[in-house]
Design an enzyme around this catalytic site. Structure first.
Site, short mmCIF file in Angstrom:
data_model
loop_
_atom_site.label_atom_id
_atom_site.label_comp_id
_atom_site.label_asym_id
_atom_site.label_seq_id
_atom_site.Cartn_x
_atom_site.Cartn_y
_atom_site.Cartn_z
N LYS A 67 0.06 4.33 -0.30
CA LYS A 67 -0.45 5.48 0.35
C LYS A 67 -0.28 6.62 -0.47
CE LYS A 67 -0.21 3.07 4.73
NZ LYS A 67 -0.09 3.22 6.08
N GLY A 106 2.95 1.79 11.04
CA GLY A 106 3.87 2.98 10.94
C GLY A 106 4.33 3.57 12.25
N SER A 134 3.52 -2.45 10.54
CA SER A 134 4.93 -2.61 10.78
C SER A 134 5.78 -3.96 10.32
CB SER A 134 5.14 -2.18 12.31
OG SER A 134 4.76 -1.26 12.45
N HIS A 154 -9.18 1.22 4.82
CA HIS A 154 -8.02 1.54 5.75
C HIS A 154 -8.23 2.30 7.05
CE1 HIS A 154 -3.97 2.40 6.55
NE2 HIS A 154 -3.55 1.35 5.85
N ASN A 174 0.82 -1.33 0.06
CA ASN A 174 0.11 -0.05 0.14
C ASN A 174 0.90 1.10 -0.18
OD1 ASN A 174 -1.86 2.06 0.59
ND2 ASN A 174 -2.47 1.41 2.22
N GLU A 178 -5.24 -5.31 10.48
CA GLU A 178 -4.18 -4.46 10.70
C GLU A 178 -4.34 -3.51 11.87
OE1 GLU A 178 -3.79 -1.24 7.43
OE2 GLU A 178 -1.80 -2.41 7.08
N GLY A 238 4.96 1.38 4.73
CA GLY A 238 6.36 1.92 4.25
C GLY A 238 7.37 0.85 3.61
N GLU A 264 -6.82 4.67 7.81
CA GLU A 264 -6.32 5.95 7.93
C GLU A 264 -7.63 6.62 6.99
OE1 GLU A 264 -2.86 5.42 5.45
OE2 GLU A 264 -1.83 4.96 7.35
#
Lengths: 269, 269
Positions: free
Chosen positions: A10, A189, A227, A105, A8, A183, A249, A107
């Site tokens: 993002k 993150g 993570s 998600h 992802n 998640e 990430g 976010e």
């Protein structure tokens, strides 16, 4: 069962130059990684989810590879067209070449207040266009600390139960067109990760809940996200309840992303 | 003052085939429309705002024409990159070739609960990347019926006042990088339109409010939007307070869109 490792991206990268560089690295890394030879890539499906603005170009670049392309969201207003400034529909996404979309998600739940109702509409629009759904669920730090993880997950999974009720004709697509990504929000993150045992138990619970919705959902793919990186991938991949990873990430660096994919590919031998 | 006619395609068209067909029609119509000869196109700047998913491709198609490209929204979280699943940043948009973005469209205020705070952040991110802003304001039917139009507009324009307070170094960009689009919500997609006199009076008010914020904002471009079409364009274009149009559905047909642009081009002779 085939593993899935999904990147992802993002709101990254900022430029098409950096997108192309990432794709160059990823394609080069795949071709040189002996473990990711053709049969291995059959054991672990790799997918990337770029920003909307890069989706068509990324899909164009990946067309002749085994890497699939996903969107990060979909319009909740209509599956096709309409007066919805700023939104992209499932049909537009499929037309751009993507075959999946991430939905729910944390976010978007947080920054865009996406509710179960909104996500149900988005799921209906996506699956009605045969756009697969990677449905994200997970608890916050506070909910984890107060032992509400399973309660939160059950509430979030209720969207799928309602989908089955409202869209009986689409149930048969779910085993191959719905993936769950657990998640824990507190692990995204942050570098903090639950233990493999915790993740395994939670995945077991998710699979049981889904099997309870419909017999056809008794063998669903459940990924872990939060993570995941090159160092901890093997431990997650080794657990039979963890069918793959939704990577944040670490997916923006080809080598770490591929190490994660290789871990899951080897674990499913 | 140069007029602007901007096509907000919203969540349209569904396919890149239809996008290309629309662009073919638009480019053909422009080249054959004598009135839109080069000097006329200098009098009326045409811009189109496709969906994110089509933005890079549309900009690539229009690169060698006088038609500008805009986004329909921008991430409110960061101007560049970040962990914001589903959002596209101002830098990504500029990198894709767009030079403007629509902000605050009533569909986003309604469906995505965009508040003044959110829009202030989006405006800061956009203008910090030199992405021009077409800022949409306008009252609902109920507010119109209860004579609250100017009160609502003043409240929405407060975002610009706050922007000036927080970003003094960006004030000098505003005269050329900020456009206001007054769109009474009750006129969008309904076929209902206020009288030209009503629009003119409201635009006059908007221009006075902006001039009150800063001397440099004493000659701002204010467009009208809401059921503008080929039949009523001339009447709007004839009024000195109406500097152009933000066009919805009529922008999805090249001939009607161009008729609107021609009306404003001729009116500014």
């Amino acid at each position: 069962m085939q593993a899935w490792v999904i990147g992802n991206w993002k709101q990254n990268p900022a430029t098409s130059h950096d997108v192309n560089a990432l794709l160059d690295d990823l394609c080069a890394a795949i071709s040189t990684t002996k473990q990711m030879s053709h049969d291995n890539s059959a054991r672990c499906q790799i997918m990337v989810a770029p920003s909307f603005i890069h989706l068509a170009a990324v899909n164009g670049r990946l067309k002749d590879t085994s890497i699939l392309c996903a969107a990060q969201d979909v319009s909740g207003h209509s599956a096709s067209v309409g007066a919805y400034t700023g939104d992209c529909s499932a049909q537009q996404i499929v037309d751009a070449g993507a075959t999946w979309t991430i939905l729910g998600h944390s976010e978007r739940r947080q920054y865009h207040q996406e509710s179960n109702d909104t996500l149900l509409q988005k799921m209906i629009h996506a699956l009605s266009q045969d756009l697969g759904v990677v449905f994200c669920i997970g608890e916050s730090q506070a909910q984890y600390d107060t032992k509400q993880t399973l309660e939160v997950i059950d509430n979030q999974l209720a969207v799928i139960k309602e989908f089955i009720t409202q869209q009986p004709e689409l149930i048969k697509a779910l085993p191959t067109r719905l993936i769950i990504a657990y998640e824990p929000v507190w692990a995204i993150g942050t570098g903090k990760v639950p233990t493999v045992a915790e993740v395994s138990a939670t995945h077991k619970h998710i699979k049981q809940i889904l099997a309870g919705f419909a017999d056809s959902l008794s063998n669903m793919t459940v990924l872990y996200g939060g993570s995941v990186n090159a160092d901890n991938a093997n431990s997650f991949a080794a657990d039979p309840m963890i069918d793959g990873a939704l990577v944040g990430g670490a997916s923006l660096k080809a080598d770490s992303f591929l190490t994660i994919a290789t871990a899951f590919s080897q674990a499913s031998i």
